[in-house]
Write a protein that holds these residues in place. Structure first.
Motif, PDB file in Angstrom:
ATOM      1  N   VAL A  71     -26.485 -11.970 -10.234  1.00 30.63           N
ATOM      2  CA  VAL A  71     -27.039 -10.925  -9.284  1.00 30.63           C
ATOM      3  C   VAL A  71     -26.974 -10.803  -8.353  1.00 30.63           C
ATOM      4  CG1 VAL A  71     -25.795  -9.408 -11.250  1.00 30.63           C
ATOM      5  CG2 VAL A  71     -28.092  -9.770 -11.106  1.00 30.63           C
ATOM      6  N   LYS A  72     -27.369 -10.090  -7.083  1.00 28.72           N
ATOM      7  CA  LYS A  72     -28.884  -9.753  -6.009  1.00 28.72           C
ATOM      8  C   LYS A  72     -30.309  -9.160  -6.704  1.00 28.72           C
ATOM      9  CE  LYS A  72     -25.629 -11.282  -3.552  1.00 28.72           C
ATOM     10  NZ  LYS A  72     -25.320 -12.103  -3.301  1.00 28.72           N
ATOM     11  N   ASP A  73     -30.478  -8.421  -7.223  1.00 29.47           N
ATOM     12  CA  ASP A  73     -31.660  -7.931  -7.684  1.00 29.47           C
ATOM     13  C   ASP A  73     -31.349  -7.935  -9.627  1.00 29.47           C
ATOM     14  OD1 ASP A  73     -33.857  -7.052  -8.461  1.00 29.47           O
ATOM     15  OD2 ASP A  73     -34.225  -5.395  -6.853  1.00 29.47           O
ATOM     16  N   ALA A  74     -32.280  -8.487 -10.152  1.00 33.64           N
ATOM     17  CA  ALA A  74     -31.814  -9.007 -12.332  1.00 33.64           C
ATOM     18  C   ALA A  74     -32.855  -8.102 -12.235  1.00 33.64           C
ATOM     19  CB  ALA A  74     -31.643 -10.626 -12.247  1.00 33.64           C
ATOM     20  N   GLU A  75     -34.108  -7.696 -11.843  1.00 32.43           N
ATOM     21  CA  GLU A  75     -34.947  -7.152 -12.126  1.00 32.43           C
ATOM     22  C   GLU A  75     -35.141  -5.742 -12.168  1.00 32.43           C
ATOM     23  OE1 GLU A  75     -40.349  -6.517 -11.614  1.00 32.43           O
ATOM     24  OE2 GLU A  75     -38.976  -7.863 -10.797  1.00 32.43           O
ATOM     25  N   HIS A  76     -34.252  -4.840 -10.786  1.00 30.20           N
ATOM     26  CA  HIS A  76     -33.471  -3.336 -10.551  1.00 30.20           C
ATOM     27  C   HIS A  76     -32.312  -3.293 -10.780  1.00 30.20           C
ATOM     28  CE1 HIS A  76     -38.004  -2.770 -10.735  1.00 30.20           C
ATOM     29  NE2 HIS A  76     -38.032  -3.831  -9.734  1.00 30.20           N
ATOM     30  N   PHE A  77     -31.421  -4.029 -11.916  1.00 32.30           N
ATOM     31  CA  PHE A  77     -30.172  -4.795 -11.819  1.00 32.30           C
ATOM     32  C   PHE A  77     -29.936  -2.520 -10.972  1.00 32.30           C
ATOM     33  CE2 PHE A  77     -25.856  -4.158 -14.035  1.00 32.30           C
ATOM     34  CZ  PHE A  77     -25.106  -4.758 -12.929  1.00 32.30           C
ATOM     35  N   ARG A  78     -28.821  -2.021  -9.992  1.00 31.07           N
ATOM     36  CA  ARG A  78     -28.216  -1.094 -10.067  1.00 31.07           C
ATOM     37  C   ARG A  78     -26.496  -1.966 -10.177  1.00 31.07           C
ATOM     38  NH1 ARG A  78     -30.977   1.649  -5.227  1.00 31.07           N
ATOM     39  NH2 ARG A  78     -30.328  -0.658  -4.355  1.00 31.07           N
ATOM     40  N   TYR A  79     -25.835  -0.999 -11.161  1.00 36.37           N
ATOM     41  CA  TYR A  79     -24.757  -1.008 -11.509  1.00 36.37           C
ATOM     42  C   TYR A  79     -23.739  -1.050  -9.836  1.00 36.37           C
ATOM     43  CZ  TYR A  79     -19.629  -2.444 -14.072  1.00 36.37           C
ATOM     44  OH  TYR A  79     -18.552  -2.532 -13.932  1.00 36.37           O
ATOM     45  N   LEU A  80     -23.828   0.231  -9.891  1.00 36.40           N
ATOM     46  CA  LEU A  80     -23.240   0.433  -8.698  1.00 36.40           C
ATOM     47  C   LEU A  80     -22.641  -0.044  -7.289  1.00 36.40           C
ATOM     48  CD1 LEU A  80     -22.185   3.905  -7.440  1.00 36.40           C
ATOM     49  CD2 LEU A  80     -23.321   2.489  -5.020  1.00 36.40           C
ATOM     50  N   LYS A  81     -24.371  -0.611  -6.600  1.00 39.32           N
ATOM     51  CA  LYS A  81     -24.730  -1.697  -5.787  1.00 39.32           C
ATOM     52  C   LYS A  81     -24.320  -2.687  -6.363  1.00 39.32           C
ATOM     53  CE  LYS A  81     -28.485  -2.745  -2.697  1.00 39.32           C
ATOM     54  NZ  LYS A  81     -30.040  -2.485  -2.062  1.00 39.32           N
ATOM     55  N   GLU A  82     -24.425  -3.208  -6.866  1.00 40.95           N
ATOM     56  CA  GLU A  82     -24.416  -4.816  -7.104  1.00 40.95           C
ATOM     57  C   GLU A  82     -22.446  -4.701  -7.456  1.00 40.95           C
ATOM     58  OE1 GLU A  82     -25.969  -7.763  -7.414  1.00 40.95           O
ATOM     59  OE2 GLU A  82     -28.451  -6.696  -8.236  1.00 40.95           O
ATOM     60  N   THR A  83     -21.789  -4.029  -8.191  1.00 48.31           N
ATOM     61  CA  THR A  83     -20.849  -4.661  -8.285  1.00 48.31           C
ATOM     62  C   THR A  83     -19.774  -3.745  -6.926  1.00 48.31           C
ATOM     63  OG1 THR A  83     -20.169  -1.737  -8.913  1.00 48.31           O
ATOM     64  CG2 THR A  83     -20.691  -3.724 -10.494  1.00 48.31           C
ATOM     65  N   GLN A  84     -20.350  -3.185  -6.225  1.00 49.32           N
ATOM     66  CA  GLN A  84     -19.793  -2.858  -4.751  1.00 49.32           C
ATOM     67  C   GLN A  84     -20.128  -4.832  -3.830  1.00 49.32           C
ATOM     68  OE1 GLN A  84     -21.171  -0.125  -2.150  1.00 49.32           O
ATOM     69  NE2 GLN A  84     -19.931  -0.938  -0.375  1.00 49.32           N
ATOM     70  N   GLN A  85     -21.124  -4.775  -4.176  1.00 44.73           N
ATOM     71  CA  GLN A  85     -20.762  -6.087  -3.312  1.00 44.73           C
ATOM     72  C   GLN A  85     -20.383  -7.193  -3.930  1.00 44.73           C
ATOM     73  OE1 GLN A  85     -25.634  -7.223  -1.959  1.00 44.73           O
ATOM     74  NE2 GLN A  85     -24.891  -9.209  -1.019  1.00 44.73           N
ATOM     75  N   ALA A  86     -20.154  -7.589  -4.821  1.00 47.36           N
ATOM     76  CA  ALA A  86     -19.674  -8.493  -5.914  1.00 47.36           C
ATOM     77  C   ALA A  86     -17.590  -8.277  -5.458  1.00 47.36           C
ATOM     78  CB  ALA A  86     -19.519  -8.081  -6.760  1.00 47.36           C
ATOM     79  N   TRP A  87     -17.503  -6.939  -5.170  1.00 44.55           N
ATOM     80  CA  TRP A  87     -15.920  -6.693  -4.604  1.00 44.55           C
ATOM     81  C   TRP A  87     -16.025  -7.042  -3.199  1.00 44.55           C
ATOM     82  CZ3 TRP A  87     -14.327  -2.961  -0.821  1.00 44.55           C
ATOM     83  CH2 TRP A  87     -13.408  -2.919  -0.829  1.00 44.55           C
ATOM     84  N   GLU A  88     -16.931  -6.695  -2.719  1.00 39.16           N
ATOM     85  CA  GLU A  88     -16.536  -7.269  -0.921  1.00 39.16           C
ATOM     86  C   GLU A  88     -16.860  -9.446  -0.883  1.00 39.16           C
ATOM     87  OE1 GLU A  88     -20.321  -5.635   1.123  1.00 39.16           O
ATOM     88  OE2 GLU A  88     -18.933  -3.329   0.780  1.00 39.16           O
ATOM     89  N   GLU A  89     -17.508  -9.403  -2.354  1.00 42.27           N
ATOM     90  CA  GLU A  89     -17.630 -10.983  -1.973  1.00 42.27           C
ATOM     91  C   GLU A  89     -16.128 -11.594  -2.736  1.00 42.27           C
ATOM     92  OE1 GLU A  89     -21.594 -11.471  -2.640  1.00 42.27           O
ATOM     93  OE2 GLU A  89     -22.280 -10.646  -1.213  1.00 42.27           O
TER      94      GLU A  89
END
Length: 282
Positions: A71-89
């Protein structure tokens, strides 16, 4: 065959339906309702796919495990932002990607479930949380009437444990239209779906065998014309300003003298419009 009938048959044959089914038992009333839909829609020439969430052992919790790789920011994990980027990639987990493909291909999605705690079972809530990711199902610019799925239909089909009278404006459970607002407006309409009126099976566990049979027959009858039904009415996005998303003054003024509010949620301090979340045209 008459040319009009041939045209209708061609249109129906091209339709793809996804049923997202959430019940543990193959002997349940929900299973019977699901099976009735599969049979009736298939007979009309539709291609019907079923996501049986319990049989699939579908993961209900939205966690970092839904993302392949780091994930991009494991310390401050934000599901919405992380999954959006994962979907894009292309880094979402396989089970999510598979369901998203089904959604993309579907013209109509039917959610079949027993009502739990005035909402959906946890496994179905998990489906909403994990499958309808930011970017795939919605964005800041594409939501509500301008939503990504504005050319698709969706509907709720569910059983209750309480009698219909208990879900009335004077009943102990309160108005069913209010109960449905977060699901139909806050999830389905938010993603742009054209929301068909819900199919509600009132307390089948308390009904006689004859009454349950009648409920299913009513559903089968409705299924014959389901794809041609008009959707429920919601307020278009352009009725709100772009700063605070408040109802525009001219729209507010136009309805100032009306007896009822615009919708269950946007009621303007007036009486709620009756049946607006249960019948089209209300």
């Amino acid at each position: 065959m008459d040319e009009t009938l041939e045209l209708v048959a061609e249109v129906l044959a091209a339709k793809k339906v996804l049923i997202v089914y959430a019940h543990q038992s193959s002997g349940s009333f929900n299973a019977a309702a699901k099976d009735a839909a599969v049979k009736a829609l298939t007979a009309q020439g539709c291609t019907v796919d079923v996501s049986d969430l319990y049989a699939m052992n579908f993961k209900a919790t939205a966690t970092a495990e839904d993302i392949k790789g780091d994930v991009k920011d494991a310390e401050h994990f934000r599901y919405l932002k992380e999954t959006q980027q994962a979907w894009e990639e292309g880094r979402l987990s396989d089970d999510i990607t598979k369901e998203q493909t089904k959604v993309t291909e579907a013209d109509l999605i039917i959610f079949q479930f027993p009502m739990y705690w005035f909402s959906v079972p946890g496994i179905l809530k998990g489906w909403f949380d994990r499958v309808l990711t930011s970017g795939f199902a919605f964005s800041q610019d594409k939501r509500y009437s301008l939503g990504i799925f504005k050319d698709k239909q969706a509907m709720l089909s569910f059983t209750t444990g309480s009698l219909e009278s208990m879900f009335s404006p004077t009943g102990i459970n309160g108005d069913m239209n209010v109960t449905l607002w977060p699901l139909q407006n806050g999830i389905l309409h938010y993603c742009g779906f054209q929301v068909l009126a819900p199919q509600i099976f009132w307390a089948p566990s308390c009904a006689s065998p004859e009454a349950r049979t009648s409920m299913l027959e009513g559903w089968r009858t409705r299924l014959q014309g389901l794809l041609e039904e008009k959707p429920l009415s919601f307020i278009p996005l352009d009725s709100f300003d772009e700063k605070g998303f408040q109802l525009k003054p001219d729209v507010h003024e136009k309805h100032a003298s009306k007896e009822f509010g615009l919708t269950v949620g946007i009621h303007l301090g007036k009486r709620l419009p009756p049946h607006s979340q249960m019948k089209a045209g209300c």
